[in-house]
Scaffold this active site. Structure first.
Site, PDB file in Angstrom:
ATOM      1  N   ARG A  48       0.833  -1.206   0.000  1.00  0.00           N
ATOM      2  CA  ARG A  48       0.000   0.000   0.000  1.00  0.00           C
ATOM      3  C   ARG A  48       0.863   1.249   0.000  1.00  0.00           C
ATOM      4  O   ARG A  48       0.533   2.250  -0.595  1.00  0.00           O
ATOM      5  CB  ARG A  48      -0.874  -0.028   1.268  1.00  0.00           C
ATOM      6  CG  ARG A  48      -2.265   0.378   1.057  1.00  0.00           C
ATOM      7  CD  ARG A  48      -3.110   0.125   2.269  1.00  0.00           C
ATOM      8  NE  ARG A  48      -2.358  -0.451   3.393  1.00  0.00           N
ATOM      9  CZ  ARG A  48      -2.912  -0.987   4.450  1.00  0.00           C
ATOM     10  NH1 ARG A  48      -4.218  -1.049   4.548  1.00  0.00           N
ATOM     11  NH2 ARG A  48      -2.183  -1.481   5.426  1.00  0.00           N
ATOM     12  N   VAL A 135      -3.597 -21.512   9.657  1.00  0.00           N
ATOM     13  CA  VAL A 135      -3.902 -22.038  11.000  1.00  0.00           C
ATOM     14  C   VAL A 135      -2.613 -22.525  11.660  1.00  0.00           C
ATOM     15  O   VAL A 135      -1.829 -23.266  11.051  1.00  0.00           O
ATOM     16  CB  VAL A 135      -4.892 -23.229  10.935  1.00  0.00           C
ATOM     17  CG1 VAL A 135      -5.284 -23.675  12.346  1.00  0.00           C
ATOM     18  CG2 VAL A 135      -6.132 -22.882  10.137  1.00  0.00           C
ATOM     19  N   GLY A 137       0.159 -20.985  12.613  1.00  0.00           N
ATOM     20  CA  GLY A 137       1.466 -20.379  12.291  1.00  0.00           C
ATOM     21  C   GLY A 137       2.386 -21.386  11.621  1.00  0.00           C
ATOM     22  O   GLY A 137       2.147 -21.830  10.500  1.00  0.00           O
ATOM     23  N   ILE A 139       2.977 -24.512  12.597  1.00  0.00           N
ATOM     24  CA  ILE A 139       2.632 -25.928  12.838  1.00  0.00           C
ATOM     25  C   ILE A 139       2.026 -26.515  11.556  1.00  0.00           C
ATOM     26  O   ILE A 139       1.095 -25.931  11.000  1.00  0.00           O
ATOM     27  CB  ILE A 139       1.580 -26.071  13.967  1.00  0.00           C
ATOM     28  CG1 ILE A 139       2.043 -25.386  15.249  1.00  0.00           C
ATOM     29  CG2 ILE A 139       1.272 -27.531  14.229  1.00  0.00           C
ATOM     30  CD1 ILE A 139       0.979 -25.417  16.335  1.00  0.00           C
ATOM     31  N   LYS A 208     -10.199 -19.806  11.993  1.00  0.00           N
ATOM     32  CA  LYS A 208      -9.320 -20.981  11.873  1.00  0.00           C
ATOM     33  C   LYS A 208     -10.103 -22.278  12.074  1.00  0.00           C
ATOM     34  O   LYS A 208      -9.823 -23.286  11.423  1.00  0.00           O
ATOM     35  CB  LYS A 208      -8.177 -20.869  12.890  1.00  0.00           C
ATOM     36  CG  LYS A 208      -7.185 -19.761  12.518  1.00  0.00           C
ATOM     37  CD  LYS A 208      -6.283 -19.411  13.674  1.00  0.00           C
ATOM     38  CE  LYS A 208      -5.218 -18.411  13.267  1.00  0.00           C
ATOM     39  NZ  LYS A 208      -4.514 -17.806  14.395  1.00  0.00           N
TER      40      LYS A 208
HETATM   41  P1  NAP Z   1       0.499  -6.789   7.887  1.00  0.00           P
HETATM   42  O1  NAP Z   1       1.792  -6.752   8.608  1.00  0.00           O
HETATM   43  O2  NAP Z   1      -0.494  -5.716   8.143  1.00  0.00           O
HETATM   44  O3  NAP Z   1       0.813  -6.866   6.320  1.00  0.00           O
HETATM   45  C1  NAP Z   1      -0.182  -6.644   5.337  1.00  0.00           C
HETATM   46  C2  NAP Z   1       0.523  -6.282   4.038  1.00  0.00           C
HETATM   47  O4  NAP Z   1      -0.459  -6.126   3.013  1.00  0.00           O
HETATM   48  C3  NAP Z   1       1.289  -4.959   4.098  1.00  0.00           C
HETATM   49  O5  NAP Z   1       2.466  -5.068   3.357  1.00  0.00           O
HETATM   50  C4  NAP Z   1       0.335  -3.965   3.425  1.00  0.00           C
HETATM   51  O6  NAP Z   1       1.029  -2.908   2.741  1.00  0.00           O
HETATM   52  C5  NAP Z   1      -0.336  -4.834   2.399  1.00  0.00           C
HETATM   53  N1  NAP Z   1      -1.679  -4.374   2.056  1.00  0.00           N
HETATM   54  C6  NAP Z   1      -2.751  -4.324   2.857  1.00  0.00           C
HETATM   55  N2  NAP Z   1      -3.820  -3.864   2.163  1.00  0.00           N
HETATM   56  C7  NAP Z   1      -3.381  -3.611   0.905  1.00  0.00           C
HETATM   57  C8  NAP Z   1      -3.996  -3.110  -0.268  1.00  0.00           C
HETATM   58  N3  NAP Z   1      -5.288  -2.760  -0.303  1.00  0.00           N
HETATM   59  N4  NAP Z   1      -3.243  -2.974  -1.378  1.00  0.00           N
HETATM   60  C9  NAP Z   1      -1.937  -3.321  -1.378  1.00  0.00           C
HETATM   61  N5  NAP Z   1      -1.295  -3.813  -0.286  1.00  0.00           N
HETATM   62  C10 NAP Z   1      -2.006  -3.944   0.844  1.00  0.00           C
HETATM   63  O7  NAP Z   1      -0.263  -8.166   8.184  1.00  0.00           O
HETATM   64  P2  NAP Z   1       0.397  -9.580   8.529  1.00  0.00           P
HETATM   65  O8  NAP Z   1       0.518  -9.710  10.014  1.00  0.00           O
HETATM   66  O9  NAP Z   1       1.573  -9.818   7.693  1.00  0.00           O
HETATM   67  O10 NAP Z   1      -0.797 -10.552   8.116  1.00  0.00           O
HETATM   68  C11 NAP Z   1      -1.066 -10.798   6.765  1.00  0.00           C
HETATM   69  C12 NAP Z   1      -2.003 -11.990   6.646  1.00  0.00           C
HETATM   70  O11 NAP Z   1      -1.413 -13.121   7.253  1.00  0.00           O
HETATM   71  C13 NAP Z   1      -3.344 -11.812   7.354  1.00  0.00           C
HETATM   72  O12 NAP Z   1      -4.328 -12.524   6.639  1.00  0.00           O
HETATM   73  C14 NAP Z   1      -3.113 -12.476   8.704  1.00  0.00           C
HETATM   74  O13 NAP Z   1      -4.304 -12.917   9.297  1.00  0.00           O
HETATM   75  C15 NAP Z   1      -2.260 -13.641   8.261  1.00  0.00           C
HETATM   76  N6  NAP Z   1      -1.403 -14.232   9.291  1.00  0.00           N
HETATM   77  C16 NAP Z   1      -0.652 -13.444  10.115  1.00  0.00           C
HETATM   78  C17 NAP Z   1       0.179 -14.032  11.046  1.00  0.00           C
HETATM   79  C18 NAP Z   1       1.023 -13.218  11.984  1.00  0.00           C
HETATM   80  O14 NAP Z   1       1.628 -13.799  12.897  1.00  0.00           O
HETATM   81  N7  NAP Z   1       1.136 -11.916  11.804  1.00  0.00           N
HETATM   82  C19 NAP Z   1       0.248 -15.428  11.147  1.00  0.00           C
HETATM   83  C20 NAP Z   1      -0.538 -16.213  10.277  1.00  0.00           C
HETATM   84  C21 NAP Z   1      -1.351 -15.600   9.354  1.00  0.00           C
HETATM   85  P3  NAP Z   1       1.911  -1.839   3.561  1.00  0.00           P
HETATM   86  O15 NAP Z   1       3.071  -2.626   4.106  1.00  0.00           O
HETATM   87  O16 NAP Z   1       2.326  -0.860   2.544  1.00  0.00           O
HETATM   88  O17 NAP Z   1       1.015  -1.311   4.629  1.00  0.00           O
HETATM   89  N1  HSE Z   2      -3.178 -13.053  15.052  1.00  0.00           N
HETATM   90  C1  HSE Z   2      -2.973 -14.449  14.871  1.00  0.00           C
HETATM   91  C2  HSE Z   2      -2.683 -15.099  16.205  1.00  0.00           C
HETATM   92  C3  HSE Z   2      -1.825 -14.668  13.927  1.00  0.00           C
HETATM   93  O1  HSE Z   2      -2.394 -14.372  17.166  1.00  0.00           O
HETATM   94  O2  HSE Z   2      -2.773 -16.315  16.306  1.00  0.00           O
HETATM   95  C4  HSE Z   2      -1.592 -16.114  13.576  1.00  0.00           C
HETATM   96  O3  HSE Z   2      -2.628 -16.615  12.797  1.00  0.00           O
END
Ligand code: NAP
Ligand code: HSE
Length: 430
Positions: A48, A135, A137, A139, A208
Site C-alpha cells: 500500500r 492455521v 502459524g 505448525i 481458523k
Molecule cells: P500486515 O503486517 O499488516 O501486512 C499486510 C501487508 O499487506 C502490508 O504489506 C500492506 O502494505 C499490504 N496491504 C494491505 N492492504 C493492501 C492493499 N489494499 N493494497 C496493497 N497492499 C495492501 O499483516 P500480517 O501480520 O503480515 O498478516 C497478513 C495476513 O497473514 C493476514 O491474513 C493475517 O491474518 C495472516 N497471518 C498473520 C500471522 C502473523 O503472525 N502476523 C500469522 C498467520 C497468518 P503496507 O506494508 O504498505 O502497509
Molecule cells: N493473530 C494471529 C494469532 C496470527 O495471534 O494467532 C496467527 O494466525
C-alpha cells in the site's frame, strides 16, 4: 519450463508475514532451488505504501502499489497473498486462479468466509490453493489433516489456535500483566491481527476453526454459525479460582463430528492442569486430534509471528512450485471434498461448568442460587465464596449439565434482587 527457469512469485502484501517470506526465501534460496529444481524469484511485490521500510533483502525495484502491474503480469507462476481481510484479497485471489496461477495464502478470514468457493474455483481451474499458514502459524496442521490423516476419520479436534490470546492469558497469569499491556506487547511482536479485536474477541480462532472443519470433517459451514467468545470478560479472579480448583484458563477452538451435524465452538475454558494443553504457554499453539483409527495426536509449535508463519508459506510455495513443474498442479486442492454440514446449537452441549456469581451477601442468597440450579438439573461439585465490602463472589464448578438448562438458571438468578449482574460461565474441557 526448462530446469533452470525460475519460478516467478508475486507477493500480494509484504508486512509481518510477507517480510518473513522474503527473508526465508533469501536465507534458504539455494536449498529451496535444489528441492524445486529451479530458483524461486520474487518478481513482483504489491504493497500500500511504497516508502515503508521493508526487509533489507527485498529488491525495491519489484515493489509497486499498482495491483494491475502485479495481477496483469502474465509471467507470474504463483501468487502469495498476505494482505489479510476479505476485500480486495478475495477479488485478487480469484483473478490469480482465473489466470491459472497457483495461490498460497495465510488469510484465514478470507478462507473462513469464501474458502469453500475458492477451493472449488481452484480445483475447476486445475491450480492449487495452499493455506498451511492460515492455521497454527508454523505448525503443519493443514498438511497433517489433508495428507497424513487422509486415510483416517477425524472424530474431534481441540486446540489453542490464537497465539495472541494464549500470549495475553499467559502474561496475565504468569506475570500479573494487565490485559491492555499484554495486547500491546503482542502487537509489537507481530502476533496480533491489524485489528486485535479479531484476536481477543475470538473471531480469528473461529476463522481458523472453520478452516480446520473443512479439512477434518469435510464441512462447509458459515462463520456466523460458530458460537464464538473471546477473552475480554475474564477477570484475574477467574485465573485465581481456576488454579485453586486445579485448572488453567485457555482459549480453545473445539470441533467434533456428530454425524449429521458438527459441533464447533470457540471460547475460553478451564483445562485440567495435568492435560497437555494446560502447559502450552505464550505464543505457542497446540492442536489435539482424535483419529478413529489413529487415536490421539498432538501438534505444538509457534502459532504466530513473522518467521514461524513464513515457514508455512514457503513450504506451500515449495509444494505448489514442484507440482507445477511436475504438471501436477491442482492435485492437492482436488483432494478437498466439502459438503454442507449443520452446526449443533451450543444450548445442546453437555459439559461441566465453572460459574462465578457476584451477589449481595444477604441471608438466603446461597439457598436461592442452589434452588435455581437444582430446578435446572444442575448439580454443584465444588464451591468457594469470597467477600469484599458486602459483595460476595460465589464460584462453583458443576457436574455435567446441559448448557441450555444452566443458562436458564443463570437468567433466573440474574433477575433476583441480590444479583450484581449475570454470572460468568466458563466451560470445563475434558
Ligand atoms: P500486515 O503486517 O499488516 O501486512 C499486510 C501487508 O499487506 C502490508 O504489506 C500492506 O502494505 C499490504 N496491504 C494491505 N492492504 C493492501 C492493499 N489494499 N493494497 C496493497 N497492499 C495492501 O499483516 P500480517 O501480520 O503480515 O498478516 C497478513 C495476513 O497473514 C493476514 O491474513 C493475517 O491474518 C495472516 N497471518 C498473520 C500471522 C502473523 O503472525 N502476523 C500469522 C498467520 C497468518 P503496507 O506494508 O504498505 O502497509
Ligand atoms: N493473530 C494471529 C494469532 C496470527 O495471534 O494467532 C496467527 O494466525
Amino acid at each position: 519450463m526448462a530446469t533452470s527457469d525460475p519460478v516467478r512469485v508475486a507477493l500480494l502484501g509484504c508486512g509481518t508475514v510477507g517480510g518473513g517470506v522474503v527473508r526465508l526465501l533469501y536465507d534458504n534460496a539455494r536449498y529451496l532451488a535444489e528441492r524445486i529444481g529451479a530458483p524461486l524469484e520474487i518478481a513482483r511485490v504489491l504493497v500500500r505504501d511504497e516508502d515503508k521500510p521493508r526487509a533489507p533483502e527485498l529488491d525495491r525495484s519489484v515493489v509497486t502499489t499498482d495491483p494491475e502491474i502485479v495481477l496483469g503480469d502474465d509471467s507470474i507462476d504463483v501468487y502469495v497473498e498476505t494482505i489479510g481481510g476479505v476485500d480486495p484479497a478475495r477479488e485478487w485471489v480469484e483473478r490469480a486462479i482465473e489466470k491459472k496461477c497457483a495461490v498460497v495464502t495465510a488469510n484465514k478470514m478470507l478462507l473462513a468466509t469464501s474458502g469453500a468457493d475458492l477451493v472449488e474455483r481452484a480445483a475447476a481451474a486445475g491450480v492449487d490453493l495452499a493455506f498451511e499458514a492460515s492455521v497454527g502459524g508454523g505448525i503443519p496442521i493443514i498438511r497433517t489433516l489433508r495428507e497424513a490423516l487422509a486415510s483416517d476419520w477425524v472424530e474431534s479436534l481441540s486446540g489453542i489456535v490464537n497465539g495472541t490470546c494464549n500470549f495475553v492469558l499467559s502474561r496475565m497469569r504468569e506475570h500479573g500483566e494487565s490485559f491492555d499491556a499484554a495486547v500491546k506487547l503482542a502487537q509489537e511482536l507481530g502476533y496480533a491481527e491489524v485489528d486485535p479485536e479479531l484476536d481477543v474477541g475470538g473471531h480469528d480462532a473461529a476463522h481458523k476453526l472453520v478452516v480446520l472443519a473443512m479439512l477434518a470433517f469435510g464441512a462447509r459451514v458459515s462463520i456466523d454459525e460458530v458460537p464464538t467468545e473471546g477473552i475480554r470478560a475474564l477477570e484475574p479472579i477467574d485465573h485465581r479460582f481456576a488454579k485453586r480448583f486445579g485448572y488453567v484458563v485457555k482459549h480453545l477452538a473445539i470441533g467434533r463430528d456428530l454425524g449429521d451435524s458438527v459441533e464447533l465452538r470457540v471460547h475460553p475454558a478451564l483445562v485440567p492442569e495435568d492435560k497437555p494443553l494446560a502447559s502450552v504457554s505464550g505464543v505457542l499453539n497446540a492442536i489435539e486430534i482424535e483419529g478413529r483409527a489413529l487415536g490421539p495426536a498432538l501438534l505444538v509449535g509457534r502459532g504466530a509471528g513473522a518467521m514461524p508463519t513464513a515457514v508455512s508459506v514457503v513450504a506451500d510455495l515449495l509444494d505448489v512450485a514442484r507440482a507445477r513443474r511436475g504438471n501436477a498442479g491442482g492435485l492437492m486442492t482436488r483432494g478437498i471434498q466439502l459438503r454442507r454440514r449443520a452446526v449443533a446449537p451450543l444450548g445442546a452441549l453437555r459439559s461441566r461448568y465453572y460459574v462465578r456469581f457476584r451477589v449481595e451477601n444477604r441471608p438466603g442468597t446461597l439457598a436461592r442460587i442452589a434452588q435455581a440450579l437444582g430446578d435446572a438439573n444442575v448439580v454443584v461439585e465444588q464451591m468457594v465464596q469470597e467477600e469484599e465490602s458486602g459483595v460476595a463472589s460465589i464460584v462453583m464448578t458443576t457436574h455435567e449439565a446441559v448448557e441450555a438448562d444452566l443458562s436458564r438458571a443463570l437468567d433466573a438468578i440474574a433477575a433476583q434482587p441480590f444479583s450484581r449482574g449475570r454470572a460468568a460461565l466458563l466451560r470445563i474441557a475434558r
